[in-house]
Each structure stands twice: as structure tokens, then as C-alpha cells.
Motif scaffolding. Structure first.
Motif, PDB file in Angstrom:
ATOM      1  N   VAL A 109      23.422  52.093  37.938  1.00  0.00           N
ATOM      2  CA  VAL A 109      24.439  51.180  38.438  1.00  0.00           C
ATOM      3  C   VAL A 109      24.132  49.832  37.986  1.00  0.00           C
ATOM      4  O   VAL A 109      25.055  48.941  37.563  1.00  0.00           O
ATOM      5  N   ARG A 110      22.901  49.412  37.844  1.00  0.00           N
ATOM      6  CA  ARG A 110      22.615  48.192  37.639  1.00  0.00           C
ATOM      7  C   ARG A 110      23.074  47.621  36.250  1.00  0.00           C
ATOM      8  O   ARG A 110      23.381  46.593  35.924  1.00  0.00           O
ATOM      9  N   ARG A 111      23.303  48.530  35.318  1.00  0.00           N
ATOM     10  CA  ARG A 111      23.706  48.419  34.045  1.00  0.00           C
ATOM     11  C   ARG A 111      25.157  47.874  33.910  1.00  0.00           C
ATOM     12  O   ARG A 111      25.511  47.316  32.609  1.00  0.00           O
ATOM     13  N   SER A 112      26.200  48.298  34.782  1.00  0.00           N
ATOM     14  CA  SER A 112      27.318  47.614  34.681  1.00  0.00           C
ATOM     15  C   SER A 112      27.815  47.247  35.748  1.00  0.00           C
ATOM     16  O   SER A 112      28.858  47.348  36.529  1.00  0.00           O
ATOM     17  N   PRO A 113      27.182  46.051  36.454  1.00  0.00           N
ATOM     18  CA  PRO A 113      27.561  45.532  37.889  1.00  0.00           C
ATOM     19  C   PRO A 113      28.986  45.127  38.127  1.00  0.00           C
ATOM     20  O   PRO A 113      29.383  45.557  38.878  1.00  0.00           O
ATOM     21  N   GLY A 114      29.537  44.605  37.054  1.00  0.00           N
ATOM     22  CA  GLY A 114      31.007  44.081  37.176  1.00  0.00           C
ATOM     23  C   GLY A 114      32.056  45.199  37.420  1.00  0.00           C
ATOM     24  O   GLY A 114      33.108  44.925  37.909  1.00  0.00           O
ATOM     25  N   THR A 115      31.851  46.268  36.947  1.00  0.00           N
ATOM     26  CA  THR A 115      32.768  47.277  37.301  1.00  0.00           C
ATOM     27  C   THR A 115      32.995  47.803  38.389  1.00  0.00           C
ATOM     28  O   THR A 115      33.901  48.758  38.795  1.00  0.00           O
ATOM     29  N   ARG A 116      32.089  47.590  39.241  1.00  0.00           N
ATOM     30  CA  ARG A 116      32.139  47.962  40.601  1.00  0.00           C
ATOM     31  C   ARG A 116      33.078  47.286  41.701  1.00  0.00           C
ATOM     32  O   ARG A 116      33.538  47.493  42.408  1.00  0.00           O
ATOM     33  N   HIS A 117      33.355  46.071  41.118  1.00  0.00           N
ATOM     34  CA  HIS A 117      34.380  45.198  41.761  1.00  0.00           C
ATOM     35  C   HIS A 117      35.793  45.403  41.493  1.00  0.00           C
ATOM     36  O   HIS A 117      36.237  45.687  40.357  1.00  0.00           O
ATOM     37  N   ARG A 118      36.839  45.058  42.242  1.00  0.00           N
ATOM     38  CA  ARG A 118      38.156  44.961  42.295  1.00  0.00           C
ATOM     39  C   ARG A 118      38.561  43.743  41.142  1.00  0.00           C
ATOM     40  O   ARG A 118      37.785  42.788  41.327  1.00  0.00           O
ATOM     41  N   HIS A 119      39.395  43.890  40.154  1.00  0.00           N
ATOM     42  CA  HIS A 119      39.821  43.140  39.060  1.00  0.00           C
ATOM     43  C   HIS A 119      41.057  42.902  38.793  1.00  0.00           C
ATOM     44  O   HIS A 119      41.836  44.080  38.979  1.00  0.00           O
ATOM     45  N   TYR A 120      41.539  42.114  38.224  1.00  0.00           N
ATOM     46  CA  TYR A 120      42.698  41.693  37.534  1.00  0.00           C
ATOM     47  C   TYR A 120      43.953  41.982  38.352  1.00  0.00           C
ATOM     48  O   TYR A 120      45.031  42.296  37.601  1.00  0.00           O
ATOM     49  N   ALA A 121      44.022  41.908  39.528  1.00  0.00           N
ATOM     50  CA  ALA A 121      44.870  42.220  40.476  1.00  0.00           C
ATOM     51  C   ALA A 121      46.064  41.100  40.884  1.00  0.00           C
ATOM     52  O   ALA A 121      45.553  40.037  41.132  1.00  0.00           O
ATOM     53  N   PRO A 122      47.053  41.367  40.320  1.00  0.00           N
ATOM     54  CA  PRO A 122      48.281  40.223  40.920  1.00  0.00           C
ATOM     55  C   PRO A 122      48.320  40.368  42.393  1.00  0.00           C
ATOM     56  O   PRO A 122      47.958  41.265  42.832  1.00  0.00           O
ATOM     57  N   THR A 123      49.294  39.546  42.847  1.00  0.00           N
ATOM     58  CA  THR A 123      49.641  39.522  44.278  1.00  0.00           C
ATOM     59  C   THR A 123      50.536  40.717  44.720  1.00  0.00           C
ATOM     60  O   THR A 123      50.645  40.846  46.131  1.00  0.00           O
ATOM     61  N   VAL A 124      51.108  41.190  43.945  1.00  0.00           N
ATOM     62  CA  VAL A 124      52.039  42.569  44.096  1.00  0.00           C
ATOM     63  C   VAL A 124      51.663  43.592  43.509  1.00  0.00           C
ATOM     64  O   VAL A 124      50.741  43.612  42.737  1.00  0.00           O
TER      65      VAL A 124
END
Ligand code: TXA
Ligand code: MG
Length: 317
Positions: free
Chosen positions: A215-230
Motif C-alpha cells: 500500500v505504500r505505493r499509492s498512499p494518496g488513494t487511501r484518503h477521502r477526496h474530491y468531495a463537495p459539501t453536499v
């Protein structure tokens, strides 16, 4: 605060470069999305990028360079990487390579690799050249938010942290670069983006990220992303229950008449336009609607990156 936003004249680019050399942060346009940059060799400056974004420290940054030689000094350039650089640079491709040292741990999140990218945007390239150093830069949004595709969105998210915002207008691609691991003989796509798999496969052998156990190889993909407030609800042509009257719509096909009238809708002529407008629309529509319904395109070309961003934007946690 708005007087931080300046046009990218030669003089302003020189001033921005001085700010970078002095350990400050600068927002600049690329062909994908806006970045928030610092001298990649300065751990103190890079630390402020993480603070400005509220970014988890286990998510490494991309090192932006103005020519191929910068990379050879800092990392082991494999044959795979050389072919990718010759074909796609300058452009929306970030190449992960084993470092030779000289890049602070805060940039790489302590990994033995770093991601490098030579952007295809004259303002970005001029800034890197004038700074005389590689620039570490993530997208200029608060962590988890849609990436900024115009100067005003970047200013809103991180403006108080930066010395200057170079305003280059709306970005052309609208989604981030493709991130590819090129440490081995086959290129592994870690994040879909501006360079499609089809384009990569014409130049190098590729492998699926699922073939990587680490998983070290794609660290960013673990996090929540690109979400608007609705909430974002995905639509692929079937029946769905629209849970609010105050819905908005983005996509390429007309939404069904049975849903009623949206607060606002934007229809795109093709997948490239959809990609270019997605983040801007999410940021606009979250203000006026309770739910954003987004059509899920098929995954050819930039459609794969678009699907990835839409699925993450719609993810519940
Ligand atoms: O288009 C772009 O790539 C924009 C512009 C500003 O260049 N930048 C951008 O940066 O999107 P950021 O930080 O939002 O995304 C960087 C991605 C993250 O998913 C991160 O985990 C990955 O690149 N990354 C960076 N270094 C890595 C490494 N050594 N190994 C694996 N993934 C890495
Ligand atoms: Mg980002």
C-alpha cells in the motif's frame, strides 16, 4: 487577501520565484489543476504546505521540474521512465522513481521513491526555471476538497497561507496528472489522470496496481477526496430516487423528465469537456443545491480518470 492574485507577467513570475527561494508558498496554474508550491529542498516550507491543506503527513507530494536533467540528479531513471518522459513530458504524467537522496522526507512521506512531473504550462515552467529549484506541489485545495481549476478556488482554500496566486485562468484538462510507478520494467498506474492507459500502453508495458501488494505505493488513494459539501449521487442511465427538490445535474445526457426541474444543470459535449468542468461545477453547485447528480461516463480516454474522481466524490467516507 485578493491582492495576492496577480497576472502571470514576467515581473510577477520573478517575484513569485523569489518568494519560493525565500521559503514562501505560491499558488500557480498547471495544465491539470492549480498547485500550491514550495522549494522541494526546504522541509520548513514544505511543512507549511501540509498545514495549509490540512493534508495527512503520510501522503507524499509531486516534485515539479523544468527539464529531464533535474530528475537524473535526484532519482534513478529507468528505461521505462526515460521512454515515458520522452513521450509525455511536458505533460500530465507524474513518474514515481527511486530517489538518490537529497529530497527531504517530508516531501516523500519517508518513502524511498518520489513522484516527478514536468508540467505543460508556460507559467509553471517559467516559475520553476526562475526559482532555480524543483518545486514540491500538491493540488491547491484543502485536503479532501475538489481540486482548484481556477485561481479564485485556490485562493479560497489556501490563500491565507501563500505569498502570491499566479492567475493563469481556467486550467485546460481539469483533472490531475496520471501517477505511474516506473521503478521497474513495467509501468504501474497508481492514479488515473490526464494521460490515459491507452496512451501509456502504446509506449511501455503496463501492470495493474492490484499486482502491487504494497500500500505504500499509492498512499494518496487511501484518503477521502474530491468531495463537495453536499452529497454526490452517480447516474448511469437507470432509475434512481432523487431525494431532494433542490438537485443539480452534471453530465453528457439529458436527465430524465420524471425527475422534474433541477436547480441548475450543466450538459457537456464530450468527456474532455466534462473532465475540464467537473471540479469547477462541484464547487459551484454545492452552494446552490442539496444534492449533485453526476452522470458516470464510460472509461475510455480521460473517462477513466473522470469515473475515479466521481466515485471518490460520491463515496460516503
Ligand atoms: O496534476 C497534478 O498532479 C497536480 C498538479 C499541481 O501538478 N498535483 C497533484 O498533487 O494532484 P496531489 O498531491 O494532489 O497528488 C499527488 C498524488 C497523491 O495521490 C500521492 O499519493 C501520489 O501522487 N504520490 C506522490 N508521491 C508518491 C510516491 N513516491 N509514490 C506513490 N505515490 C505518490
Ligand atoms: Mg490533490
Amino acid at each position: 487577501m485578493t491582492d495576492k492574485t496577480v497576472l502571470p507577467t514576467d515581473e510577477n513570475i520573478r517575484a513569485a520565484a523569489r518568494a519560493i527561494s525565500d521559503g514562501g508558498l505560491v499558488v500557480f496554474p498547471t495544465e491539470t489543476v492549480y498547485g500550491i508550491g514550495a522549494d522541494a529542498a526546504s522541509p520548513a516550507a514544505v511543512r507549511r504546505i501540509f498545514e495549509a491543506k490540512g493534508r495527512p503527513s503520510d501522503n507524499p507530494l509531486i516534485v515539479h521540474v523544468a527539464d529531464h536533467d533535474d530528475v537524473s540528479r535526484l532519482a534513478e531513471v529507468t528505461d521505462t521512465a526515460r521512454r515515458l518522459m520522452e513521450t509525455f513530458w511536458p505533460g500530465p504524467l507524474s513518474i514515481v522513481l527511486t530517489t538518490r537522496g537529497g529530497i527531504p522526507d517530508i516531501v516523500t512521506a519517508g518513502l524511498s521513491t518520489a513522484a516527478f512531473r514536468m508540467p505543460r504550462n508556460e507559467i509553471a515552467l517559467a516559475l520553476i526555471r526562475a526559482s532555480g529549484v524543483p518545486i514540491a506541489a500538491p493540488s491547491a485545495n484543502k485536503s479532501g476538497r475538489p481540486s482548484p481549476t481556477d485561481a479564485a478556488s485556490a485562493l479560497l482554500d489556501v490563500g491565507s497561507w501563500v505569498e502570491m496566486v499566479l492567475d493563469g485562468g481556467r486550467t485546460g484538462i481539469g483533472l490531475e496528472s496520471t501517477v505511474v510507478d516506473a521503478t521497474g520494467s513495467r509501468a504501474v498506474v497508481l492514479r488515473e489522470g490526464g494521460v490515459s492507459r491507452e496512451m501509456l500502453e502504446k509506449v511501455v508495458q503496463t501492470a495493474g496496481a492490484d499486482e502491487m501488494t504494497d500500500v505504500r505505493r499509492s498512499p494518496g488513494t487511501r484518503h477521502r477526496h474530491y468531495a463537495p459539501t453536499v452529497p454526490v449521487m452517480l447516474w448511469s442511465g437507470g432509475d434512481i430516487a432523487v431525494e431532494s427538490d433542490r438537485w443539480s445535474f452534471i453530465g453528457m445526457a439529458e436527465p430524465p423528465l420524471e425527475w422534474g426541474v433541477p436547480v441548475v444543470r450543466r450538459l457537456f459535449g464530450g468527456v474532455d469537456e466534462y473532465a475540464r468542468e467537473l471540479f469547477f461545477s462541484l464547487r459551484e453547485f454545492e452552494i446552490v443545491s442539496d444534492i449533485i447528480i453526476a452522470e458516470l461516463p464510460d472509461s475510455s480516454g480521460i473517462g477513466a480518470a473522470l469515473r475515479d474522481r466521481l466515485e471518490r466524490a460520491a463515496a460516503k467516507s
